[in-house]
Design a protein around this motif. Sequence first.
Motif, PDB file in Angstrom:
ATOM      1  N   SER A  34       8.135  -7.633 -12.629  1.00 43.76           N
ATOM      2  CA  SER A  34       8.788  -6.504 -11.961  1.00 43.76           C
ATOM      3  C   SER A  34       8.402  -6.516 -10.483  1.00 43.76           C
ATOM      4  O   SER A  34       7.497  -7.245 -10.053  1.00 43.76           O
ATOM      5  CB  SER A  34       8.346  -5.187 -12.597  1.00 43.76           C
ATOM      6  OG  SER A  34       6.968  -4.958 -12.348  1.00 43.76           O
ATOM      7  N   GLY A  76       6.848  -4.244  -8.666  1.00 41.50           N
ATOM      8  CA  GLY A  76       5.480  -3.816  -8.440  1.00 41.50           C
ATOM      9  C   GLY A  76       4.472  -4.872  -8.832  1.00 41.50           C
ATOM     10  O   GLY A  76       3.449  -5.070  -8.165  1.00 41.50           O
ATOM     11  N   GLU A  77       4.739  -5.567  -9.936  1.00 39.91           N
ATOM     12  CA  GLU A  77       3.832  -6.634 -10.375  1.00 39.91           C
ATOM     13  C   GLU A  77       3.820  -7.791  -9.391  1.00 39.91           C
ATOM     14  O   GLU A  77       2.768  -8.387  -9.119  1.00 39.91           O
ATOM     15  CB  GLU A  77       4.258  -7.116 -11.771  1.00 39.91           C
ATOM     16  CG  GLU A  77       3.985  -6.093 -12.860  1.00 39.91           C
ATOM     17  CD  GLU A  77       4.728  -6.372 -14.152  1.00 39.91           C
ATOM     18  OE1 GLU A  77       4.395  -5.739 -15.170  1.00 39.91           O
ATOM     19  OE2 GLU A  77       5.668  -7.213 -14.147  1.00 39.91           O
ATOM     20  N   ARG A 130       1.680  -6.754  -6.427  1.00 38.35           N
ATOM     21  CA  ARG A 130       0.251  -6.828  -6.733  1.00 38.35           C
ATOM     22  C   ARG A 130      -0.219  -8.276  -6.842  1.00 38.35           C
ATOM     23  O   ARG A 130      -1.338  -8.603  -6.430  1.00 38.35           O
ATOM     24  CB  ARG A 130      -0.045  -6.056  -8.022  1.00 38.35           C
ATOM     25  CG  ARG A 130      -0.119  -4.548  -7.808  1.00 38.35           C
ATOM     26  CD  ARG A 130      -0.395  -3.818  -9.105  1.00 38.35           C
ATOM     27  NE  ARG A 130       0.832  -3.609  -9.854  1.00 38.35           N
ATOM     28  CZ  ARG A 130       0.887  -3.453 -11.172  1.00 38.35           C
ATOM     29  NH1 ARG A 130      -0.216  -3.516 -11.892  1.00 38.35           N
ATOM     30  NH2 ARG A 130       2.031  -3.255 -11.779  1.00 38.35           N
ATOM     31  N   THR A 164       5.818  -1.273  -0.042  1.00 38.24           N
ATOM     32  CA  THR A 164       6.471  -0.458  -1.073  1.00 38.24           C
ATOM     33  C   THR A 164       7.992  -0.594  -1.060  1.00 38.24           C
ATOM     34  O   THR A 164       8.678   0.084  -1.819  1.00 38.24           O
ATOM     35  CB  THR A 164       6.109   1.028  -0.880  1.00 38.24           C
ATOM     36  OG1 THR A 164       6.561   1.459   0.408  1.00 38.24           O
ATOM     37  CG2 THR A 164       4.618   1.237  -0.992  1.00 38.24           C
ATOM     38  N   LEU A 184      10.511  -0.661  -4.311  1.00 40.61           N
ATOM     39  CA  LEU A 184       9.791  -0.223  -5.503  1.00 40.61           C
ATOM     40  C   LEU A 184      10.084   1.241  -5.801  1.00 40.61           C
ATOM     41  O   LEU A 184      10.380   2.023  -4.895  1.00 40.61           O
ATOM     42  CB  LEU A 184       8.281  -0.404  -5.309  1.00 40.61           C
ATOM     43  CG  LEU A 184       7.775  -1.805  -4.966  1.00 40.61           C
ATOM     44  CD1 LEU A 184       6.258  -1.793  -4.862  1.00 40.61           C
ATOM     45  CD2 LEU A 184       8.231  -2.822  -6.003  1.00 40.61           C
ATOM     46  N   SER A 220       5.584   2.575  -9.015  1.00 36.24           N
ATOM     47  CA  SER A 220       5.091   1.261  -8.585  1.00 36.24           C
ATOM     48  C   SER A 220       4.528   1.329  -7.172  1.00 36.24           C
ATOM     49  O   SER A 220       3.507   0.703  -6.864  1.00 36.24           O
ATOM     50  CB  SER A 220       6.222   0.223  -8.656  1.00 36.24           C
ATOM     51  OG  SER A 220       6.696   0.057  -9.968  1.00 36.24           O
ATOM     52  N   GLN A 273       1.069   2.763  -7.317  1.00 39.15           N
ATOM     53  CA  GLN A 273       0.089   1.789  -7.823  1.00 39.15           C
ATOM     54  C   GLN A 273      -0.315   0.803  -6.732  1.00 39.15           C
ATOM     55  O   GLN A 273      -1.493   0.482  -6.564  1.00 39.15           O
ATOM     56  CB  GLN A 273       0.675   1.033  -9.019  1.00 39.15           C
ATOM     57  CG  GLN A 273       0.804   1.855 -10.276  1.00 39.15           C
ATOM     58  CD  GLN A 273       1.428   1.062 -11.404  1.00 39.15           C
ATOM     59  OE1 GLN A 273       1.976  -0.022 -11.206  1.00 39.15           O
ATOM     60  NE2 GLN A 273       1.361   1.599 -12.615  1.00 39.15           N
TER      61      GLN A 273
END
Length: 615
Positions: free
Chosen positions: A158, A160-161, A164, A184, A187, A191, A194
């Motif tokens: 995804s 957000g993943e 990260r 960001t 997202l 997300s 995070q």
Amino acid sequence: METKQEEFSTKSQNFNINLQNLCYSVYETKGKEKCIKRILQDINGQFRSGHLTAILGPSGAGKSTLLNILSGLRKNTSGCISINGQERNVQEMKRISCYITQEFAMLPLLTTKETLMTAANLKLSENIGTWKKSTMVNEIIELLGLNKVTDTYVGKLSGGEKKRLSIGVELLTNPPFMFFDEPTSGLDSSSSYQVVTHLKSLAEAGRVIVCAIHQPSSRLFEMFDDVFILSEGNCFYRGPVNDMTTYFEEAGFVCPKYYNRADFAIEVVCGERGDNFGNLIDIDTERNYFQVADDATNNYENISEKTSMLSQIVGSSRTETTIQVMLDKTNSKERRFPVKLPTQFFILIKRCLLCTMRDLHMAQLRTIAHIVVGLLLGALYYGLGNEASKMSSNAACLFFFIMFLFFSNSMPTVHTFPVEASVFHREYLNNWYSLPAYYFSKIVAEIPLQILCPTLFLCIGYFLTCQPFEWSRFTQFWVLCVLVTILGQTMGLAIGAAFDAQLGIFLVPASSIPMILFSGFFLKIQDIPQYLHWLSYVSYFRYAFEGSMQCIYGYNRTDLECSIPYCYFKSPSKILEEFGMEESDYGMDVLGLAGWIVALQFALYAALKWRLKIS
């Protein structure tokens, strides 16, 4: 002469980036005149370790430009950038910092863990063992909450993943300076929260974290410690987030209750709440938050227990990789890349082979296509190779062999390589490996497919069409087919490296059509007008077609079979005369193709180097 170095750990010493009268301009063309456009104008301030800093402003304010300058990607600036009072060394800044752009290119066919392990092998010293690197990777996966997607392909993560993971890739070297361009963007709110939470934790562990951010929510904006507000290249505020509204009130701009302070600040600098910008700049100059040494702000006595744990995971757990900052102008070339050239080469080759085997488009479908087209070709031209009355059809069959091998290997490559080129561009600029290491690993990794595909195709098509069953002829024709395959793929790589996929898909056939016209298939070489005759000598299709005709009909081949009362082309020598190839030399044709491959390899290397130069 030894180079002066200053060694530090992010837990024990503070490193602040200071800006003094930083300006950046570019030339732009208006009509027939060139004029200077100021992108940044007299930017002052400080980015502090242990603080999460936001660069806020409308589109075109200069946020990304400022990040590019801080990370060392933009040069030719005026003013001064210093680290703890000493002028920054750009090359060393690149080495000890990381810059994560909005579109952080990663190879989609590697898993999360494979991506991190490859980064660890390339970015960390060879003295660190595999077990230690694996432990560090597992700690970062745990830290960033990527446990559930450890074995998931990057292409299936995804948004957000992926963000990260991009942080984790750069976190391996424990960089003290981390820059993010709109982390960001794209997202959802969960997300985004995070991602910013992880950035906040990294900042609290003692790093300088700077983010260009566009219209953050109130919840996100509260997590930042400091903020720079830019508009049209000017800085209207620089200081703690909590003091921002007070500062605007002094200048006559009052933020309504329960209103998003980030939105309010952007509205002010965009002129939506008045145009009294003079007061803003004057007050900012007077207050000048970041010019005063503030040790109390930067001490770490109040860091939470969670923050201490994070610092241990990404800091003290790898004392072997303590970062060294070069604050003077000298720089050792030997220290530019963490690992030696042979090690870079083998790591990259392993990665290339892994991606190639998993690539449905480039490997599996490509291999299947060669098998299917070989069967189709064999069914269509079945038994014509030894039939004198079907000579023209068999010549067309040989020419189709060449055409298919060239285009089936050049077109997929030119379509997919720009994605990989973006990854190479990012990794090279971050000093992961050298250009020669990437170039040679890419060339060597492509060899298995360059041999397998034409071999499968030829074994099927050659024997089904009843070409002469002689080992020497088959081998010579196989060599030509492999050379044509390599030539086509190299052309695809060179064009894919120099241009985007859309333009590359047009350029490959457009540049090949003139080569086909002067191949000797549609028009005998002798019949080409004298003023265009020289073009036949640069046609790689001519060398491939001439060589294939020599393989099949040359070398005193015996007479062909004839299924009708009279066949004019029963003698193979007459066939070569008909195409004007009786004097052609197979060896020269092979050299012609090899010369083209060498020229295209140089073009590929030059295209990669040019792409790096213009970045």
